[in-house]
Design a protein around this motif. Structure first.
Motif, mmCIF file in Angstrom:
data_model
loop_
_atom_site.group_PDB
_atom_site.id
_atom_site.type_symbol
_atom_site.label_atom_id
_atom_site.label_comp_id
_atom_site.label_asym_id
_atom_site.label_seq_id
_atom_site.Cartn_x
_atom_site.Cartn_y
_atom_site.Cartn_z
ATOM 1 N N ALA A 198 -1.143 2.595 -3.034
ATOM 2 C CA ALA A 198 -2.324 2.695 -2.007
ATOM 3 C C ALA A 198 -3.067 3.850 -3.091
ATOM 4 C CB ALA A 198 -2.158 3.391 -0.777
ATOM 5 N N ILE A 199 -2.170 4.807 -3.680
ATOM 6 C CA ILE A 199 -2.837 6.218 -4.380
ATOM 7 C C ILE A 199 -3.363 5.868 -5.283
ATOM 8 C CG2 ILE A 199 -1.796 8.865 -5.599
ATOM 9 C CD1 ILE A 199 0.017 8.976 -3.080
ATOM 10 N N ARG A 200 -3.107 4.757 -6.109
ATOM 11 C CA ARG A 200 -3.168 4.057 -7.687
ATOM 12 C C ARG A 200 -4.359 3.641 -7.350
ATOM 13 N NH1 ARG A 200 -4.083 -0.131 -10.111
ATOM 14 N NH2 ARG A 200 -3.930 -1.674 -8.515
ATOM 15 N N VAL A 201 -4.610 3.127 -6.063
ATOM 16 C CA VAL A 201 -6.145 2.442 -6.281
ATOM 17 C C VAL A 201 -7.051 3.351 -5.908
ATOM 18 C CG1 VAL A 201 -7.834 0.807 -4.375
ATOM 19 C CG2 VAL A 201 -5.119 0.339 -5.167
ATOM 20 N N LEU A 202 -6.991 4.687 -4.936
ATOM 21 C CA LEU A 202 -7.069 5.273 -4.084
ATOM 22 C C LEU A 202 -7.593 6.927 -5.272
ATOM 23 C CD1 LEU A 202 -6.212 5.577 -1.151
ATOM 24 C CD2 LEU A 202 -8.425 4.718 -1.456
ATOM 25 N N ALA A 203 -7.073 7.240 -6.486
ATOM 26 C CA ALA A 203 -7.046 8.655 -6.658
ATOM 27 C C ALA A 203 -8.481 8.568 -7.729
ATOM 28 C CB ALA A 203 -6.058 8.523 -7.861
ATOM 29 N N HIS A 204 -9.069 6.959 -7.796
ATOM 30 C CA HIS A 204 -10.229 7.947 -8.804
ATOM 31 C C HIS A 204 -11.130 8.611 -8.265
ATOM 32 C CE1 HIS A 204 -14.065 6.619 -10.650
ATOM 33 N NE2 HIS A 204 -13.663 6.817 -12.210
ATOM 34 N N ASP A 205 -11.019 7.997 -6.651
ATOM 35 C CA ASP A 205 -12.558 8.436 -5.896
ATOM 36 C C ASP A 205 -12.269 9.419 -5.343
ATOM 37 O OD1 ASP A 205 -14.385 6.368 -6.835
ATOM 38 O OD2 ASP A 205 -13.528 5.349 -5.412
ATOM 39 N N PHE A 206 -10.877 9.706 -4.541
ATOM 40 C CA PHE A 206 -10.116 10.932 -3.581
ATOM 41 C C PHE A 206 -9.308 11.450 -3.597
ATOM 42 C CE2 PHE A 206 -11.535 6.616 -1.075
ATOM 43 C CZ PHE A 206 -12.210 6.871 -0.363
ATOM 44 N N PRO A 383 2.498 -4.578 -2.920
ATOM 45 C CA PRO A 383 1.172 -4.336 -3.545
ATOM 46 C C PRO A 383 0.048 -4.781 -3.234
ATOM 47 C CG PRO A 383 2.991 -4.721 -5.181
ATOM 48 C CD PRO A 383 3.283 -4.867 -4.229
ATOM 49 N N ALA A 384 0.598 -6.083 -2.552
ATOM 50 C CA ALA A 384 -1.453 -6.477 -2.230
ATOM 51 C C ALA A 384 -1.193 -6.023 -0.595
ATOM 52 C CB ALA A 384 -0.628 -7.729 -2.161
ATOM 53 N N PHE A 385 -0.490 -5.420 0.325
ATOM 54 C CA PHE A 385 -0.536 -4.921 1.336
ATOM 55 C C PHE A 385 -1.014 -3.829 0.724
ATOM 56 C CE2 PHE A 385 0.952 -3.122 5.233
ATOM 57 C CZ PHE A 385 -0.204 -3.600 6.125
ATOM 58 N N GLN A 387 -2.977 -2.680 -1.158
ATOM 59 C CA GLN A 387 -4.168 -2.918 -2.274
ATOM 60 C C GLN A 387 -5.230 -3.353 -0.470
ATOM 61 O OE1 GLN A 387 -3.284 -5.484 -5.242
ATOM 62 N NE2 GLN A 387 -1.725 -4.554 -6.036
ATOM 63 N N ALA A 388 -4.277 -3.382 -0.026
ATOM 64 C CA ALA A 388 -5.781 -4.389 1.430
ATOM 65 C C ALA A 388 -6.225 -3.205 1.898
ATOM 66 C CB ALA A 388 -4.739 -5.173 1.472
ATOM 67 N N MET A 389 -4.892 -2.373 2.198
ATOM 68 C CA MET A 389 -5.892 -1.370 3.033
ATOM 69 C C MET A 389 -6.195 -0.079 1.998
ATOM 70 S SD MET A 389 -1.758 -0.501 4.701
ATOM 71 C CE MET A 389 -1.963 0.369 6.078
ATOM 72 N N ALA A 390 -5.136 0.195 1.375
ATOM 73 C CA ALA A 390 -6.215 1.026 0.636
ATOM 74 C C ALA A 390 -7.944 0.257 -0.186
ATOM 75 C CB ALA A 390 -5.542 1.605 -1.406
ATOM 76 N N GLY A 391 -8.327 -0.582 -0.196
ATOM 77 C CA GLY A 391 -9.582 -1.290 -0.107
ATOM 78 C C GLY A 391 -10.446 -1.402 0.975
ATOM 79 N N GLU A 392 -9.833 -1.107 2.495
ATOM 80 C CA GLU A 392 -10.445 -0.968 3.161
ATOM 81 C C GLU A 392 -11.576 0.158 3.234
ATOM 82 O OE1 GLU A 392 -12.385 -2.880 6.073
ATOM 83 O OE2 GLU A 392 -11.220 -3.779 5.078
ATOM 84 N N LEU A 393 -10.112 1.034 3.299
ATOM 85 C CA LEU A 393 -10.699 2.594 3.497
ATOM 86 C C LEU A 393 -11.904 3.272 2.612
ATOM 87 C CD1 LEU A 393 -10.337 5.535 4.707
ATOM 88 C CD2 LEU A 393 -8.974 5.827 3.154
#
Length: 400
Positions: A198-206, A383-385, A387-393
């Motif tokens: 989740a951090i990998r997905v979010l770190a660019h923006d948050f 990982p897909a789970f 990614q789904a949570m991070a994408g929703e946030l």
């Protein structure tokens, strides 16, 4: 205005210690003010008198100087909590005390901003310090001997604390300008892969602030939400509810999620660690649980699998809390297990218990345009789970 380190203590009994702290700090070029928080009416030398502090109580100084020790300590603590945050020259704080003095000083230190240097030297610092530290960054130092005059032990302890404070003052960390909104993420060892992805997905923006879900972690996160530091929450690991329901050692408080409801920050939650209750060493597990399924996490922590009935209780409890939230809420359910231990061929794999949580949550949760339940055919740590949570946030931030 000249910055000062405030030295807090009952000057009627701790004057020598306060003056000694001042002398060590002066040798380091740090200016100080001694603040008396005595509850007696004795007049003792101090830069800021007990009467000045007591006058900040909503009912005036008479509430402090009432003649009843227990009531006086409580009232002085409330007065100090109102007095201290408004001081514009406050560079740091050192508090000293026995059980009474610690009770007076600790709540005021908890009310100060995180990052402001704060040290509490106490005779009770070798025991359970959670009530004194709370969700703050107070550094507690055990005094070893009672704070009753200066001697070879107390001088060493006090000098170390004063020198530590001087170092914090000299090398003050300055927060850089905020470039990304901060979000809070809850984690346990058994949900680390989910959080990492989740951090990998979010770190660019948050800016991702991760909290260990050990009771104090959830409280600390919500404390920063209340202060406006954290702008959204990815509550992957709600395991503190297990210990709240079953009497484990890392419980949340009854107020868990209340701050989320009040502030209406974007909230994405899930079931991380709802398969386990935490106890200490195996011999500390209550007798009534001796026939349950356990995993020895380490010599000091024993994990116990939650039952279908406990999971139902948590489903109802979390559902009720989420119903109070009028801000954007998404709750994700991993159909293939809640943790690294809750998956096929692992000791906590129990889909009946997991589904008991799901059914109770769905029966309780009032879904609306802003409050959704999302079930995915994945395990918590897929990982897909994450990614789904991070994408929703991310989407909730775009919409709000």
């Amino acid at each position: 205005m000249t910055p000062h380190v405030y030295l807090l203590g009952t000057a009627d009994t701790k004057s020598d210690e306060l003056i000694y702290l001042r002398s060590v700090l002066a040798e380091n070029g740090v200016q100080t003010l001694i603040v008396d928080v005595s509850t007696s009416r004795l007049s003792v030398p101090a830069d800021i008198s007990a009467q000045t502090v007591a006058a900040c109580h909503p009912d005036g100084a008479a509430a402090v100087f009432c003649g009843d020790r227990g009531r006086a300590i409580t009232a002085m603590s409330e007065a100090l909590e109102r007095f201290l945050p408004g001081r514009t020259d406050l560079a740091g704080v050192i508090g000293i005390g026995g059980s009474g003095g610690t009770a007076i000083v600790a709540p005021a230190l908890q009310a100060l901003p995180i990052g402001l240097p704060k040290i509490l030297i106490s005779t009770v610092a070798s025991g359970n310090i959670e009530p004194y530290v709370g969700e703050s960054d107070i550094a507690m130092i055990y005094s070893v001997v009672d704070l009753q005059g200066l001697n070879r032990i107390s001088r060493a302890v006090l000098a170390n604390a004063a020198n530590a404070m001087a170092g914090m003052i000299r090398h003050r960390y300055t927060l850089p300008p905020e470039s990304r909104p901060a979000i809070g993420i809850t984690m346990f060892g058994v949900t680390t892969p989910c959080v990492t992805e989740a951090i990998r997905v979010l770190a660019h923006d948050f800016e991702c602030l991760v909290f260990h879900a050990t009771g104090s972690g959830g409280k600390s996160m919500e404390h920063l939400v209340a202060q406006g530091v954290i702008r959204g929450v990815l509550d992957i690991t709600t395991t503190e509810f297990c210990d709240f329901v079953a009497g484990g050692i890392f419980p949340c408080e009854a107020t868990r999620l209340d701050i989320i409801a009040r502030t209406k920050v974007p909230y994405v939650g899930s079931c991380g660690g709802l398969d386990m209750v935490n106890f200490g060493a195996i011999e500390t597990v209550p007798e009534r649980y001796r026939d349950r399924v356990f995993v020895r996490h380490n010599p000091f922590i024993t994990l116990m699998r939650t039952t279908p009935e406990e999971c139902r209780q948590m489903g109802r409890l979390i559902g009720e809390r989420l119903n109070r939230c009028d801000g954007p809420v998404r709750f994700f359910y991993p159909e293939e297990g809640f943790s690294q231990l809750d998956c096929p061929d692992h000791p906590f794999y129990d889909l009946e218990a997991d589904e008991a949580f799901r059914d109770a949550l769905l029966a309780t949760l009032q879904q609306t345009a802003d409050r959704h339940f999302i079930s995915l055919p994945l395990a918590m740590n897929d990982p897909a789970f994450a990614q789904a949570m991070a994408g929703e946030l991310i989407q909730l931030f775009k919409e709000n």
